[in-house]
Write a protein that holds these residues in place. Structure first.
Motif, mmCIF file in Angstrom:
data_model
loop_
_atom_site.group_PDB
_atom_site.id
_atom_site.type_symbol
_atom_site.label_atom_id
_atom_site.label_comp_id
_atom_site.label_asym_id
_atom_site.label_seq_id
_atom_site.Cartn_x
_atom_site.Cartn_y
_atom_site.Cartn_z
ATOM 1 N N LYS A 1 0.815 -1.219 0.000
ATOM 2 C CA LYS A 1 0.000 0.000 0.000
ATOM 3 C C LYS A 1 0.848 1.267 0.000
ATOM 4 O O LYS A 1 0.555 2.215 -0.733
ATOM 5 N N VAL A 2 1.897 1.289 0.803
ATOM 6 C CA VAL A 2 2.681 2.521 0.963
ATOM 7 C C VAL A 2 3.846 2.599 -0.020
ATOM 8 O O VAL A 2 4.041 3.617 -0.691
ATOM 9 N N ARG B 1 2.005 1.506 -3.845
ATOM 10 C CA ARG B 1 0.856 2.326 -4.252
ATOM 11 C C ARG B 1 0.912 3.758 -3.750
ATOM 12 O O ARG B 1 0.080 4.579 -4.128
ATOM 13 N N GLU B 2 1.861 4.024 -2.854
ATOM 14 C CA GLU B 2 2.068 5.379 -2.327
ATOM 15 C C GLU B 2 0.804 5.933 -1.684
ATOM 16 O O GLU B 2 0.405 7.071 -1.920
ATOM 17 N N ARG B 3 0.201 5.097 -0.846
ATOM 18 C CA ARG B 3 -0.975 5.508 -0.085
ATOM 19 C C ARG B 3 -0.664 5.410 1.403
ATOM 20 O O ARG B 3 -0.232 4.367 1.881
ATOM 21 N N GLY B 4 -0.900 6.465 2.140
ATOM 22 C CA GLY B 4 -0.742 6.429 3.586
ATOM 23 C C GLY B 4 0.703 6.498 4.052
ATOM 24 O O GLY B 4 1.615 6.832 3.292
ATOM 25 N N GLU C 1 -0.041 2.286 8.505
ATOM 26 C CA GLU C 1 -0.655 1.159 7.799
ATOM 27 C C GLU C 1 -0.192 -0.175 8.381
ATOM 28 O O GLU C 1 -0.965 -1.128 8.459
ATOM 29 N N ASP D 1 -11.570 2.901 -0.249
ATOM 30 C CA ASP D 1 -10.171 3.065 -0.680
ATOM 31 C C ASP D 1 -9.790 1.823 -1.479
ATOM 32 O O ASP D 1 -9.341 0.831 -0.916
ATOM 33 N N TRP E 1 -7.378 1.060 -3.523
ATOM 34 C CA TRP E 1 -6.026 1.184 -4.050
ATOM 35 C C TRP E 1 -5.534 -0.137 -4.651
ATOM 36 O O TRP E 1 -4.749 -0.153 -5.581
ATOM 37 N N TYR E 2 -5.985 -1.244 -4.100
ATOM 38 C CA TYR E 2 -5.510 -2.566 -4.540
ATOM 39 C C TYR E 2 -6.047 -2.955 -5.906
ATOM 40 O O TYR E 2 -5.586 -3.935 -6.491
ATOM 41 N N GLU F 1 -5.968 -0.859 -8.482
ATOM 42 C CA GLU F 1 -5.319 -0.012 -9.494
ATOM 43 C C GLU F 1 -4.290 -0.800 -10.275
ATOM 44 O O GLU F 1 -3.673 -1.709 -9.749
#
Length: 219
Positions: A51-52, A55-58, A63, A214, A216-217, A219
Motif C-alpha cells: 500500500k505505501v 501504491r504510495e498511499r498512507g 498502515e 479506498d 487502491w488494490y 489499481e
C-alpha cells in the motif's frame, strides 16, 4: 541545483522509500522475536509494503500497525501453527538425514517425502499472510485459499520461494542486509502476488471518491 533538493525529486522519493523499507523491516524483525506475533507481523508487513511503498498511499507505520491490530488473532493462530509445523519438519528432516548412512534407500525415500511436505508448507506460508492482509476470511477459509492459490499458480510459487532463499543466502554472506530484507522480499514477491490477487478481487464499483472506499488494490 534547487530542483535537486526538491522533495518531489525522484532521488529523494527513492531514498524515502528505502528508508521506509529499512524502518519497517526493523520493526518487523523486532515484532517477530516473541514468535507468537510472527503471523500478524508478516501480514502487516505485506500490507504496508504494497500500500505505501508500491501504491504510495498512507504512511508506513500507520498502515503497518493498523493491519497488525486488525489481523492479530487470525495471524497469531496461523503463525503458531506454522511455527509448530516447521519445528516438526525440521526434526523429520534430521531423522531422515540420519537414516541415509545406515539405510540409504529408506533414508532417501523419507527425505524425499519430507522435502515434498516442506515444499507444500513453505508454499502455504508464502501465500497465507498476504491473503489475510487483503481478504476477510476465517482461519479455515485462509487455509483453503492459500493451498489453492499456491498450487494453482505454482510457477509464481516457485519464483517466490527462490526470492526468499536468495534473501537468506545474501544475509548469510552480508549480514547487514537482514535489516532491509523483509521489506525487500515482500516488495519483490508482491509483483507476482498482486497479479494473482487481481484474479480473485471483486470488480471496482467506481472511483473511491464516489463509493467512499479506498480501492487502491484494484489499481
Amino acid at each position: 541545483m534547487s530542483s535537486f533538493f526538491n522533495l518531489e525529486n525522484p532521488v529523494f522519493q527513492l531514498l524515502a522509500k528505502v528508508c521506509d523499507m529499512l524502518f519497517v523491516s526493523i520493526v518487523y524483525i523486532t515484532l517477530c522475536l516473541p514468535i507468537v506475533t510472527i503471523g500478524p507481523a508478516s501480514t502487516a508487513l505485506y500490507y504496508a509494503v504494497v500500500k505505501v511503498i508500491r501504491r504510495e498511499r498512507g504512511y508506513i507505520f500507520k498502515e503497518f500497525f493498523r493491519s497488525f491490530k486488525l489481523n492479530f488473532k487470525r495471524g497469531a493462530i496461523i503463525g503458531i501453527l506454522l511455527t509448530l509445523a516447521y519445528i516438526v519438519l525440521g526434526f523429520d528432516l534430521l531423522y531422515a538425514w540420519g537414516l541415509t548412512e545406515p539405510d540409504s534407500s529408506k533414508g532417501s525415500l523419507l527425505m524425499g517425502i519430507f522435502l515434498g511436505i516442506a515444499f507444500l508448507v513453505v508454499s502455504f506460508s508464502i501465500y497465507v499472510f498476504p491473503i489475510l492482509s487483503r481478504f476477510d476470511m476465517t482461519v479455515k477459509q485462509l487455509f483453503k485459499a492459500a493451498v489453492y492459490m499456491s498450487m494453482r499458480h505454482v510457477h509464481f510459487t516457485i519464483l517466490m520461494i527462490v526470492v526468499n532463499v536468495a534473501a537468506v543466502v545474501i544475509v548469510i554472506f552480508f549480514f547487514p542486509f537482514i535489516f532491509i530484507a523483509p521489506a525487500t522480499v515482500a516488495l519483490v514477491n508482491s509483483f507476482m502476488m498482486e497479479r494473482i490477487f487481481k484474479k480473485y478481487m471483486p470488480k471496482s464499483e467506481g472511483p473511491g471518491e464516489e463509493t467512499g472506499k479506498d480501492e487502491w488494490y484494484l489499481e
